[in-house]
Design an enzyme around this catalytic site. Structure first.
Site, PDB file in Angstrom:
ATOM      1  NE  ARG A  56      26.304 -14.731 -54.942  1.00 29.23           N
ATOM      2  CZ  ARG A  56      25.810 -15.925 -55.243  1.00 29.23           C
ATOM      3  NH1 ARG A  56      25.359 -16.154 -56.458  1.00 29.23           N
ATOM      4  NH2 ARG A  56      25.782 -16.889 -54.351  1.00 29.23           N
ATOM      5  CE  LYS A 105      22.800 -16.500 -43.967  1.00 28.20           C
ATOM      6  NZ  LYS A 105      22.968 -17.445 -45.086  1.00 28.20           N
TER       7      LYS A 105
HETATM    8  N1  BES Z   1      27.317 -16.259 -45.818  1.00 29.12           N
HETATM    9  C1  BES Z   1      26.556 -17.142 -46.614  1.00 29.12           C
HETATM   10  C2  BES Z   1      27.290 -18.421 -46.988  1.00 29.12           C
HETATM   11  C3  BES Z   1      27.673 -19.365 -45.873  1.00 29.12           C
HETATM   12  C4  BES Z   1      26.899 -20.476 -45.618  1.00 29.12           C
HETATM   13  C5  BES Z   1      28.810 -19.160 -45.143  1.00 29.12           C
HETATM   14  C6  BES Z   1      27.276 -21.357 -44.616  1.00 29.12           C
HETATM   15  C7  BES Z   1      29.174 -20.042 -44.130  1.00 29.12           C
HETATM   16  C8  BES Z   1      28.414 -21.144 -43.875  1.00 29.12           C
HETATM   17  C9  BES Z   1      26.160 -16.457 -47.908  1.00 29.12           C
HETATM   18  O1  BES Z   1      26.008 -15.089 -47.876  1.00 29.12           O
HETATM   19  C10 BES Z   1      24.853 -17.035 -48.295  1.00 29.12           C
HETATM   20  O2  BES Z   1      23.919 -16.838 -47.588  1.00 29.12           O
HETATM   21  N2  BES Z   1      24.829 -17.742 -49.400  1.00 29.12           N
HETATM   22  C11 BES Z   1      23.644 -18.349 -49.876  1.00 29.12           C
HETATM   23  C12 BES Z   1      23.607 -18.104 -51.348  1.00 29.12           C
HETATM   24  C13 BES Z   1      22.309 -18.424 -51.997  1.00 29.12           C
HETATM   25  C14 BES Z   1      21.254 -17.473 -51.564  1.00 29.12           C
HETATM   26  C15 BES Z   1      22.520 -18.348 -53.484  1.00 29.12           C
HETATM   27  C16 BES Z   1      23.733 -19.838 -49.582  1.00 29.12           C
HETATM   28  O3  BES Z   1      24.808 -20.417 -49.692  1.00 29.12           O
HETATM   29  O4  BES Z   1      22.718 -20.418 -49.217  1.00 29.12           O
HETATM   30 ZN    ZN Z   2      24.050 -14.453 -47.327  1.00 30.17          ZN
END
Ligand code: BES
Ligand code: ZN
Ligand code: ZN
Length: 496
Positions: free
Chosen positions: A349, A275
């Site tokens: 997931r 991230k």
């Molecule tokens: N933990 C994150 C999702 C999230 C985003 C929670 C903002 C709380 C606030 C999750 O694991 C994630 O990183 N999801 C990605 C998925 C993508 C790679 C398909 C996302 O939402 O960007």
């Molecule tokens: Zn994630």
């Protein structure tokens, strides 16, 4: 803490008078002025009893009085947040004994209606005692209502109502569990590791008499929790797979069985699909789903709700290391399905796939619900006001939306149509963990559905936008304890 049905409070106590806006307000204010010999007639001009409005009055040196506005349309959430706001804001003026006078504005309410407001009000009053600075070397001054000898006295038209007393007690237990969960979600990744979460559950289970079993790394390898282990590869700490089971101590036979699965990512760096640094520290809240599920089972046990509840929490952090899974890797899973990991940041997931498959195989609950801070896409769609709800079962959708309406927690249904499945097809494995560039919250839900063995009564709730947010307790975003009241309400009102 004692809770009594009595208006006779000890000296030096505080009095809170909740008031409803509208036609009856002038008469209520007049009655209050007379009772306390207040000559200040400007109260009626300034106090309109809007939601959360507070007027503190200090008529003598024996008692502080707080007029508290609940707006014109009282509901549980308004009541809860009004009391919470007062409790937090007037911490320095409140005494350790507080009398709440429900008689002035609620003289014509039914006992069951009053029970709802009393539960919510007590919940809010005590939730307002929460303090976030647990890791500061100097503790902040405690809230008076946290003292051992604190007390809440309730004055209402029903002078000896067991229902009202138990409503207040339920409000107190709810606040207590919520505050423990706030601490859990606010704890950073180095203070709440998978093992710490497991210890939390073990201690809660012992205290509130439910069962817990922790599957540690070695056993997880033996039984094949491969998706959880894959996410854990880059971690300094081993994963845990937590299974908690509650049923009431006097099991009256055929109880509905709820299986709750929560995403327990104690910190999400994204893994090698790392991230950005912006706000990454908020990813300590990526176990908000686990927290909701664990708070709910604890609260069901405390309230001895007549239902069976099984909670499963796969927990690990998602880190960057030479051992981390890489984009393109193909991993196994508890269900036997192989998964192509396109993006290591779509880790929630993966661990939920194992949680859901395990729940379905070993417990086959009547109702299966998972909660997860799963996608940024859900936050983009619904913002910070509602969780996303995904289910093929209309009755379960209705029941969840009704529970959310009662608890005052936002929930909005999104589709889970077959058309989205195509986005998850992989050339090299049974499924891939990333859908198309659009509809990310839906394809994430669709991915999970593939691990439920077509359970007829399954729902997924994406709580990414609501588990962590702006709050009266902190400058930065912090935990909300979303989901505990909603799930507990669903379980206690369930009609099969
Ligand atoms: N933990 C994150 C999702 C999230 C985003 C929670 C903002 C709380 C606030 C999750 O694991 C994630 O990183 N999801 C990605 C998925 C993508 C790679 C398909 C996302 O939402 O960007
Ligand atoms: Zn994630
Ligand atoms: Zn995550």
């Amino acid at each position: 803490m004692t809770i009594r049905l009595s208006e006779n409070t000890p000296e030096q106590s505080s009095l809170i008078i909740p008031l409803v806006a509208g036609a009856h307000l002038p008469a209520s204010l007049e009655a209050i002025s007379q009772k306390f010999g207040l000559t200040n007639t400007s109260i009626a001009q300034h106090f309109k009893a809007t939601k959360g409005a507070v007027i503190p009055l200090y008529p003598n040196n024996l008692q502080n009085i707080f007029l508290l506005g609940l707006g014109s349309q009282v509901d549980a959430m308004t009541c809860l947040s009004a009391f919470q706001g007062l409790s937090h804001q007037y911490k320095k003026q409140l005494s350790k004994t507080v009398c709440i006078d429900w008689e002035v504005a609620f003289a014509n309410s039914s006992e069951s209606e009053l029970a709802r407001w009393i539960e919510a009000g007590t919940n809010g009053l005590l939730l307002g005692t929460y303090a976030i600075g647990k890791y500061k070397s100097q503790a902040s001054q405690g809230h008076p209502l946290q003292q051992e000898s604190a007390g809440i006295y309730l004055n209402s038209p029903f002078k000896e109502s067991a229902a009202l007393l138990s409503a207040a007690s339920a409000g107190r237990q709810t606040a207590d569990t919520q505050m423990r969960i706030l601490d859990m979600v606010n704890a950073p990744g180095n203070k709440l590791r998978p093992i710490d979460m497991a210890h939390w559950v073990a201690e809660s289970a012992q205290r509130h008499h439910y069962k817990v079993r922790i599957i540690e790394k070695e056993e997880a390898q033996k039984i094949g929790l491969q998706a959880l282990l894959a996410v854990n590869r880059g971690s300094e700490w081993p994963p845990a797979f937590i299974i908690a089971e509650y049923e009431p101590s006097e099991n009256s036979g055929d109880l509905p069985h709820f299986g709750l699965v929560g995403k327990g990512v104690t910190f999400d760096t994204g893994g090698l699909s790392i991230k950005g640094a912006n706000n990454m520290h908020y990813m300590k809240s990526d176990m908000g789903g686990a927290a909701a599920v664990l708070g709910s089972i604890e609260l069901c046990a405390r309230l001895q709700i007549p239902a069976r509840v099984t909670a499963i929490v796969p927990t690990t952090d998602n880190c960057v290391d030479a051992m981390s899974i890489k984009p393109g890797d193909i991993i196994g899973s508890y269900s036997g399905k192989t998964i192509e990991v396109i993006d290591t940041d779509a880790e929630g997931r993966l661990i939920l796939a194992d949680g859901l498959a395990y729940m379905e195989k070993h417990f086959a609950p009547d109702v299966m619900i998972d909660l997860a801070t799963l996608t940024g896409s859900c936050v983009r769609a619904l913002g910070y006001h509602a969780a996303g709800l995904f289910t093929q079962n209309d009755q379960l959708a209705d029941a969840l939306r009704e529970a959310a309406r009662v608890s005052g927690e936002g929930l909005w249904r999104l589709p889970l149509w077959e058309a989205y499945q195509k986005d998850l097809e992989s050339d090299v494995a049974d499924i891939k963990n990333l859908g198309g560039p659009v509809a990310g919250a839906i394809t994430a839900a669709k991915f999970l559905e593939n691990f439920t063995s077509h359970h007829p009564c399954w729902a997924h709730m994406d709580i990414a936008g609501v588990a962590f947010g702006n709050s009266i307790f902190s400058q930065q975003k912090s935990a909300t304890a979303y989901g505990i009241r909603l799930l507990t309400q669903l379980i206690r009102s369930w009609k099969p």
